[in-house]
Design a protein around this motif. Structure first.
Motif, PDB file in Angstrom:
ATOM      1  N   ILE A 132       0.931  -1.269   0.033  1.00  0.00           N
ATOM      2  CA  ILE A 132      -0.039   0.196   0.022  1.00  0.00           C
ATOM      3  C   ILE A 132       1.057   1.274   0.024  1.00  0.00           C
ATOM      4  N   VAL A 133       1.744   1.464   0.780  1.00  0.00           N
ATOM      5  CA  VAL A 133       2.723   2.660   0.949  1.00  0.00           C
ATOM      6  C   VAL A 133       3.447   3.084  -0.442  1.00  0.00           C
ATOM      7  N   PRO A 134       4.118   1.980  -0.943  1.00  0.00           N
ATOM      8  CA  PRO A 134       4.675   2.096  -2.332  1.00  0.00           C
ATOM      9  C   PRO A 134       3.508   2.460  -3.344  1.00  0.00           C
ATOM     10  N   PHE A 135       2.669   2.029  -3.160  1.00  0.00           N
ATOM     11  CA  PHE A 135       1.491   2.325  -4.233  1.00  0.00           C
ATOM     12  C   PHE A 135       1.021   3.601  -4.029  1.00  0.00           C
ATOM     13  N   ILE A 136       0.806   4.143  -2.998  1.00  0.00           N
ATOM     14  CA  ILE A 136       0.329   5.534  -2.426  1.00  0.00           C
ATOM     15  C   ILE A 136       1.387   6.369  -3.070  1.00  0.00           C
ATOM     16  N   SER A 137       2.616   6.365  -2.554  1.00  0.00           N
ATOM     17  CA  SER A 137       3.571   7.476  -3.032  1.00  0.00           C
ATOM     18  C   SER A 137       4.085   7.429  -4.468  1.00  0.00           C
ATOM     19  N   GLY A 138       3.955   6.247  -5.153  1.00  0.00           N
ATOM     20  CA  GLY A 138       4.369   5.789  -6.487  1.00  0.00           C
ATOM     21  C   GLY A 138       3.280   6.138  -7.605  1.00  0.00           C
ATOM     22  N   HIS A 139       2.105   5.844  -7.252  1.00  0.00           N
ATOM     23  CA  HIS A 139       1.176   5.810  -8.195  1.00  0.00           C
ATOM     24  C   HIS A 139      -0.132   6.879  -7.857  1.00  0.00           C
ATOM     25  N   LEU A 140      -0.501   6.718  -6.627  1.00  0.00           N
ATOM     26  CA  LEU A 140      -1.702   7.444  -6.382  1.00  0.00           C
ATOM     27  C   LEU A 140      -1.271   8.878  -6.141  1.00  0.00           C
ATOM     28  N   ALA A 141      -0.486   9.197  -5.427  1.00  0.00           N
ATOM     29  CA  ALA A 141      -0.163  10.594  -5.193  1.00  0.00           C
ATOM     30  C   ALA A 141       0.082  11.471  -6.100  1.00  0.00           C
ATOM     31  N   PRO A 142       1.075  11.060  -7.339  1.00  0.00           N
ATOM     32  CA  PRO A 142       1.251  11.753  -8.308  1.00  0.00           C
ATOM     33  C   PRO A 142      -0.008  12.274  -9.258  1.00  0.00           C
ATOM     34  N   VAL A 143      -0.963  11.223  -9.301  1.00  0.00           N
ATOM     35  CA  VAL A 143      -2.016  11.659  -9.804  1.00  0.00           C
ATOM     36  C   VAL A 143      -2.960  12.842  -9.430  1.00  0.00           C
ATOM     37  N   PHE A 144      -2.981  12.911  -7.808  1.00  0.00           N
ATOM     38  CA  PHE A 144      -3.577  13.899  -7.306  1.00  0.00           C
ATOM     39  C   PHE A 144      -2.411  15.148  -6.765  1.00  0.00           C
ATOM     40  N   ASN A 145      -1.290  15.019  -7.630  1.00  0.00           N
ATOM     41  CA  ASN A 145      -0.237  15.978  -7.188  1.00  0.00           C
ATOM     42  C   ASN A 145       0.167  16.272  -5.744  1.00  0.00           C
ATOM     43  N   ALA A 146      -0.028  15.159  -5.085  1.00  0.00           N
ATOM     44  CA  ALA A 146       0.344  15.406  -3.389  1.00  0.00           C
ATOM     45  C   ALA A 146       1.779  14.963  -3.268  1.00  0.00           C
ATOM     46  N   GLU A 147       2.357  15.606  -2.394  1.00  0.00           N
ATOM     47  CA  GLU A 147       3.792  15.127  -2.043  1.00  0.00           C
ATOM     48  C   GLU A 147       3.550  14.206  -0.769  1.00  0.00           C
ATOM     49  N   THR A 148       4.202  12.920  -0.783  1.00  0.00           N
ATOM     50  CA  THR A 148       3.710  12.039   0.413  1.00  0.00           C
ATOM     51  C   THR A 148       4.754  11.188   0.291  1.00  0.00           C
ATOM     52  N   SER A 149       5.181  10.721   1.525  1.00  0.00           N
ATOM     53  CA  SER A 149       6.334   9.607   1.591  1.00  0.00           C
ATOM     54  C   SER A 149       5.376   8.030   1.473  1.00  0.00           C
ATOM     55  N   GLY A 150       4.008   8.369   1.427  1.00  0.00           N
ATOM     56  CA  GLY A 150       3.176   6.970   1.406  1.00  0.00           C
ATOM     57  C   GLY A 150       2.717   6.717   2.704  1.00  0.00           C
ATOM     58  N   TYR A 151       3.239   6.970   3.749  1.00  0.00           N
ATOM     59  CA  TYR A 151       3.118   6.809   5.104  1.00  0.00           C
ATOM     60  C   TYR A 151       1.883   7.754   5.519  1.00  0.00           C
ATOM     61  N   SER A 152       0.814   7.619   5.433  1.00  0.00           N
ATOM     62  CA  SER A 152      -0.268   8.427   5.458  1.00  0.00           C
ATOM     63  C   SER A 152      -1.402   8.068   6.140  1.00  0.00           C
ATOM     64  N   VAL A 228      -2.006  -0.108  11.865  1.00  0.00           N
ATOM     65  CA  VAL A 228      -2.159   1.411  11.521  1.00  0.00           C
ATOM     66  C   VAL A 228      -0.964   2.121  11.939  1.00  0.00           C
ATOM     67  N   LEU A 229      -0.310   1.724  13.216  1.00  0.00           N
ATOM     68  CA  LEU A 229       0.869   2.240  13.445  1.00  0.00           C
ATOM     69  C   LEU A 229       1.822   2.192  12.473  1.00  0.00           C
ATOM     70  N   MET A 230       1.893   1.078  12.012  1.00  0.00           N
ATOM     71  CA  MET A 230       3.242   0.684  11.048  1.00  0.00           C
ATOM     72  C   MET A 230       2.995   1.796   9.665  1.00  0.00           C
ATOM     73  N   VAL A 231       1.769   2.132   9.337  1.00  0.00           N
ATOM     74  CA  VAL A 231       1.636   2.655   7.887  1.00  0.00           C
ATOM     75  C   VAL A 231       1.304   4.002   8.034  1.00  0.00           C
ATOM     76  N   VAL A 232       0.789   4.751   9.171  1.00  0.00           N
ATOM     77  CA  VAL A 232       0.066   5.865   9.231  1.00  0.00           C
ATOM     78  C   VAL A 232       1.195   7.035   9.262  1.00  0.00           C
ATOM     79  N   GLY A 233       2.506   7.001   9.546  1.00  0.00           N
ATOM     80  CA  GLY A 233       3.348   7.772   9.595  1.00  0.00           C
ATOM     81  C   GLY A 233       3.790   8.314  10.985  1.00  0.00           C
ATOM     82  N   ASN A 234       2.785   8.607  12.004  1.00  0.00           N
ATOM     83  CA  ASN A 234       3.050   8.974  13.405  1.00  0.00           C
ATOM     84  C   ASN A 234       3.830  10.188  13.494  1.00  0.00           C
ATOM     85  N   VAL A 235       3.137  11.527  12.826  1.00  0.00           N
ATOM     86  CA  VAL A 235       3.850  12.762  13.028  1.00  0.00           C
ATOM     87  C   VAL A 235       2.424  13.479  13.771  1.00  0.00           C
ATOM     88  N   THR A 236       3.261  14.103  14.946  1.00  0.00           N
ATOM     89  CA  THR A 236       1.978  14.834  15.830  1.00  0.00           C
ATOM     90  C   THR A 236       1.645  16.054  15.031  1.00  0.00           C
TER      91      THR A 236
END
Lengths: 300, 296
Positions: A132-152, A228-236
Motif C-alpha cells: 500500500i505505502v509504495p502504491f500511494i507514494s508511487g502511483h496514487l499521489a502523483p495523480v493528485f499532485n500530492a507530496e507524500t512518503s506514502g506513510y499517510s 495502523v501504527l506501521m503505515v500511518v506515519g506517526n507525526v504529531t
C-alpha cells in the motif's frame, strides 16, 4: 453407595460457587477496566479540564502540555476513511452472497472471509508497508499532485478497511439472513426483479442492522493498533488531507510506553488516551449491539 | 415523440433492467474484490518473504550483531510465541470452558441473565487489545514486576477469554435440548451434565473455539508490546521475558538495514503459515469429530 452420592453433590455445590464467582468477575470486567483507567488518568484531569485537553493541539509532554486533538482527529480520519471504503463493498458483497450467489460460491468465499478475519494485524501492517505505502507514494499521489512518503492517513485507512471487511461482512450476512423469506417472496411475486426487491424492501428493513454493523466496524477500526501504527506515519499534527501522515490514539499509547515513567503526568496522559479509546469503542459497541438485538427481536 | 403511458412503462422497464444488471455486477465485483484482496495479501507476503526464508532462520536464535544484518534466526520468537499462545489459550480454556458450561446448564432457566452475560462478553470482545496491554503494564508497574512470559500469558489470556467463552457458548447452545433433558432426568448433576455430556457432544465446537483463540493469541502484538518484553534467548522459566513473532516482525521491519527487513518479511511468512494451518486444522478437526456427536 451413599458416600459416593454425597461426594457428587458436594462437587456440584463447590463447582457452582467458583463458576458463579468467575462469571461475576467477567461481568464486572468492563466496569473494572473503565474504573481503573479513570482512576489512573484522574491526576491529569485534576490539573486540566477535559475540554481543554481534548481541544488543544499542543502535545509537549516535557513542559506538561497534553493536547489530544491531533490524535483524536487522526483516529477519526483513519476510521472514517476505512468505513467509507469498506462499508459499500461489504453491503454489496453481503447482498450478493445472501441473495445472488450460488451455494458453491459461498463455499469459496466463506473460508476466505474466515482467513481474512484470522490474519494478525501485524501481517496486515507488513502488507501495508510492502504494497500500500509504495502504491500511494508511487502511483496514487502523483495523480493528485500530492507530496507524500506514502506513510499517510490514506495508507492507514486502506489497511484498516481490509481488516474490518470480514468483521462487517459476517454481521451483515447474518442480518440479511434474519429478514423473513416471506417478505422477499411476496415482493418477488409481484413481478419485480431481484434488485428492485432488495432496493425498495430488504434494504429498508435491514437499515438499522446495516447501521449497527457499520458501528461495530467503526469501534473495531478505532481500536486497531499495530497495523495502523506501521503505515500511518506517526507525526504529531492535525492532519488536513488524506496524503498527510497522522498519529492515531492507539499509536500514541503504543509508541510512548517506554518513556512514560520518566516524565511527570505522562503516564496519566496515556491512560487518559486509553480511556478515551475505551469510551468511544464501548459506546459504539453498546449502541450498535442494542440496535441489532432490537432488530433481531422484531423478526423472531 | 408523444409520451404515452405505454412508453413510460417501457422506459421504466428498461431502466429497471439496467439497474438490475448494474448493481448485480457491482455486487459480484465487491465479492471478487474481497477474495482478490485476500489472495493479494497472501501472495505479496509470500513473495517478499519466501526468498528471505532459510533453514538457519527457523532453527537459530539471534547471534551477535543480528540486528545489524549478521547471522542468526528467529527461533527465539517462534518458540516464545508458541509458549505464549499455548499458555494463554490454556488459561483462557480453563476459565472459559467452565463459564460457558455454567451459562448453559445452571443458568438455563435464566434466559435474561445469560443474554446479559453474552452481551457483556461481546462488548469485551470489542475492547482493543492495546487497552489490555496498557492496563497489564500499569498493574505490573504498581506491583513492581518486570516484563515476563507469565505476565504476557495472563494479559493475552484475559484478552482472548471473551472470544473463547462466546465461541464455546455458541457451540453449547446448538446442542439438542433433548440431551440435556435426558441426562438430567437420569439423575445427573448439572456439573456432570456440563462436563461429561455437553462437553463431549460439543467437542468439535470446543476445538474450533480453542484454535480460534490460539490464532488470536499468537497474532496479537499490541497486548504483548509492554508485557512480555523482548529477548534474544528462549525463555526457560515463566518469569523471564520472551520474544514473540509479531513483535519480532514489527521491530525488524522498522530497521533501515535491508537484511533485517528481509528477515521481518520471512517472519511474516512464518506467522501467516501458522495462522493458515490453524484455520485449516480447525476445519479438519471440527469435521472429523462431528460424527461422534449424538444426533437427534
Amino acid at each position: 453407595m451413599k458416600p459416593f452420592r454425597i461426594g457428587r453433590l458436594v462437587k456440584e455445590r463447590v463447582n457452582r460457587v467458583w463458576m458463579t464467582l468467575w462469571t461475576v468477575i467477567i461481568i464486572l470486567t468492563p466496569v473494572i477496566i473503565g474504573g481503573f483507567l479513570l482512576w489512573k488518568s484522574s491526576m491529569l484531569l485534576e490539573e486540566n479540564s477535559l475540554m481543554k485537553l481534548l481541544g488543544s493541539s499542543e502535545w509537549k509532554p516535557l513542559s506538561g502540555k497534553f493536547g489530544f486533538s491531533p490524535f483524536i482527529i487522526s483516529s477519526l480520519w483513519v476510521t472514517f476513511l476505512a468505513l467509507i471504503i469498506a462499508g459499500p463493498i461489504c453491503i454489496l458483497s453481503a447482498l450478493h452472497l445472501t441473495y445472488y450467489a450460488p451455494s458453491f460460491f459461498m463455499k469459496i468465499v466463506q473460508p476466505a472471509i474466515d482467513i481474512l478475519a484470522g490474519i494478525p494485524s501485524v501481517i496486515y501492517g507488513v502488507w501495508g508497508v510492502v504494497v500500500i505505502v509504495p502504491f500511494i507514494s508511487g502511483h496514487l499521489a502523483p495523480v493528485f499532485n500530492a507530496e507524500t512518503s506514502g506513510y499517510s492517513i490514506l495508507a492507514g485507512g486502506l489497511v484498516l478497511s481490509v481488516m474490518i471487511i470480514p468483521f462487517i461482512l459476517n454481521i451483515l450476512i447474518e442480518i440479511f439472513n434474519t429478514i423473513p423469506v416471506e417478505l422477499r417472496e411476496a415482493t418477488l411475486s409481484l413481478g419485480v426483479s431481484n434488485w428492485i426487491t432488495i432496493r425498495s424492501v430488504l434494504l429498508r428493513k435491514a437499515f438499522p442492522g446495516i447501521i449497527s454493523a457499520i458501528g461495530l466496524g467503526l469501534s473495531r477500526a478505532f481500536g486497531e493498533t499495530i497495523a495502523v501504527l506501521m503505515v500511518v506515519g506517526n507525526v504529531t499534527h492535525v492532519p488536513e488531507g488524506v496524503f498527510q501522515p497522522g498519529y492515531p490514539l492507539t499509536a500514541l499509547i503504543a509508541n510512548n510506553y517506554g518513556e512514560m515513567l520518566s516524565i511527570p503526568l505522562y503516564d496519566s496522559a496515556l491512560m487518559l488516551a486509553a480511556l478515551i479509546l475505551f469510551a468511544i469503542v464501548v459506546l459504539f459497541n453498546l449502541a450498535s449491539r442494542l440496535i441489532i438485538i432490537r432488530y433481531e427481536n422484531k423478526y423472531r | 415523440m408523444r409520451i404515452s403511458t405505454g412508453n413510460i412503462f417501457r422506459l421504466r422497464k428498461t431502466w429497471w433492467r439496467f439497474e438490475e444488471t448494474f448493481f448485480r455486477s457491482l455486487m459480484i465485483f465487491s465479492s471478487m474484490v474481497i477474495v482478490g484482496v485476500l489472495l493479494l495479501i497472501i501472495f505479496s507476503i509470500m513473495k517478499t518473504g519466501i526468498p528471505a526464508l532459510s533453514f538457519e532462520m527457523l532453527t537459530q536464535t539471534p547471534k551477535g550483531g543480528f540486528y545489524f544484518g549478521k547471522e542468526g534466526g528467529i527461533l527465539n520468537a517462534i518458540v516464545g510465541s508458541a509458549y505464549l499462545a499455548v499458555g494463554a489459550t490454556g488459561l483462557a480454556l480453563s476459565i472459559g470452558l467452565p463459564v460457558a458450561i455454567f451459562m448453559n446448564t445452571w443458568l438455563l432457566k435464566h434466559k435474561k441473565t445469560v443474554n446479559i452475560i453474552r452481551f457483556i462478553l461481546d462488548l469485551l470482545w470489542g475492547v482493543p487489545s492495546i487497552i489490555y496491554g496498557a492496563i497489564g503494564f500499569m498493574i505490573m508497574i504498581m506491583l513492581g514486576l518486570k516484563t515476563s512470559l507469565l505476565a504476557g500469558i495472563i494479559v493475552v489470556g484475559m484478552f482472548i477469554l471473551p472470544i473463547m467463552i462466546r465461541a464455546i457458548d455458541e457451540a453449547l447452545k446448538t446442542s439438542p435440548s433433548g440431551l440435556t433433558e435426558a441426562s438430567l432426568s437420569l439423575g445427573s448433576t448439572k456439573s456432570e451434565l456440563g462436563f461429561k455430556v455437553l462437553a463431549k457432544q460439543c467437542f468439535p465446537g470446543i476445538i474450533t473455539a480453542v484454535l480460534l483463540s490460539f490464532g488470536r493469541a499468537i497474532g496479537d502484538a499490541a497486548s504483548v508490546l509492554f508485557t512480555t518484553g523482548f529477548t534474544d534467548n528462549i525463555p526457560t522459566s515463566l518469569t523471564q521475558p520472551t520474544a514473540t513473532l509479531p513483535l519480532s516482525i514489527f521491530f525488524q521491519l522498522t530497521s533501515p538495514i535491508p537484511e533485517v527487513k528481509n528477515r521481518a518479511y520471512a517472519a511474516a511468512v512464518v506467522l501467516t503459515i501458522i495462522i493458515l494451518l490453524t484455520s485449516i486444522l480447525s476445519r479438519v478437526f471440527s469435521n472429523r469429530y462431528k460424527k461422534h456427536s449424538i444426533k437427534f
